[in-house]
Design an enzyme around this catalytic site. Structure first.
Site, PDB file in Angstrom:
ATOM      1  N   ASP A 108       0.863  -1.182   0.000  1.00 16.66           N
ATOM      2  CA  ASP A 108       0.000   0.000   0.000  1.00 16.66           C
ATOM      3  C   ASP A 108       0.901   1.234   0.000  1.00 16.66           C
ATOM      4  OD1 ASP A 108       0.894   0.271   2.603  1.00 16.66           O
ATOM      5  OD2 ASP A 108      -1.086   0.139   3.535  1.00 16.66           O
ATOM      6  N   THR A 121       1.933  -1.928   9.260  1.00 13.83           N
ATOM      7  CA  THR A 121       2.164  -2.889  10.341  1.00 13.83           C
ATOM      8  C   THR A 121       2.421  -4.299   9.827  1.00 13.83           C
ATOM      9  OG1 THR A 121      -0.178  -3.466  10.424  1.00 13.83           O
ATOM     10  CG2 THR A 121       0.550  -1.660  11.864  1.00 13.83           C
ATOM     11  N   HIS A 127       5.915 -30.452  10.805  1.00  9.39           N
ATOM     12  CA  HIS A 127       5.452 -29.136  10.316  1.00  9.39           C
ATOM     13  C   HIS A 127       4.566 -29.293   9.083  1.00  9.39           C
ATOM     14  CE1 HIS A 127       8.012 -27.366  13.275  1.00  9.39           C
ATOM     15  NE2 HIS A 127       9.061 -28.003  12.784  1.00  9.39           N
TER      16      HIS A 127
END
Ligand code: RB5
Length: 151
Positions: free
Chosen positions: A16, A75, A141
């Site tokens: 963004d 963030t 995993h």
């Protein structure tokens, strides 16, 4: 004679307005290392809604048009939340190189998300380098990531 054909890795990048400068630098560095970069982000610092670049990149990854992706917002959370709506995506947020290694080794993240407003650019480049050079460990995993998709 054995012919070795090495495929150039295609990496998508989405961002963004908070990630424009980083995107440009990351593209420059990774292109110089031989990766083919595909830009899904805005090139303007005008306010831009992160889902408008996250969804197209995630869909391209699901269609196999890119091998991996890098996502950048302030963030990292908006990108991670959006990208992980796609079943073919495992987007992991990393803010240091230890987490960058683990997000590939344990989670096999096919999209790395970095928070442009919370770490220096140099750290982001080190994080990307670590993620790209780390390898998924499989085993327990793999069992765990196979349990992630809902459909
Ligand atoms: C944009 O101001 C900011 O909200 C965005 O970059 C991101 O941090 C969202 O999660």
């Amino acid at each position: 004679m054995v012919k070795i054909i090495s495929k150039i890795m295609k990496i998508g990048i989405c961002n963004d307005h908070a990630g424009v400068q980083w995107k440009n630098q990351i593209i420059e560095v990774l292109t110089s290392k031989g990766y083919q970069m595909v830009n899904f982000g805005t090139d303007s610092t005008e306010s831009f809604d992160y889902p408008d670049s996250a969804h197209p990149m995630a869909s391209a990854l699901e269609r196999g048009e890119i091998d991996l992706g890098i996502a950048i917002c302030g963030t990292g959370n908006g990108m991670a939340i959006t990208l992980n709506k796609h079943n073919g995506v495992r987007a992991g947020l990393a803010w240091n190189t230890d987490i960058a290694a683990l997000v590939k080794e344990h989670n096999n993240a096919n999209i790395l998300v970095v928070p442009a407003r919370f770490i220096p650019m140099e750290e982001a480049l080190a994080i990307i380098d670590t993620w790209l050079s780390s390898e998924f460990q499989g085993g327990r995993h793999l069992r765990r990531i196979n349990k992630i998709p809902l459909a």
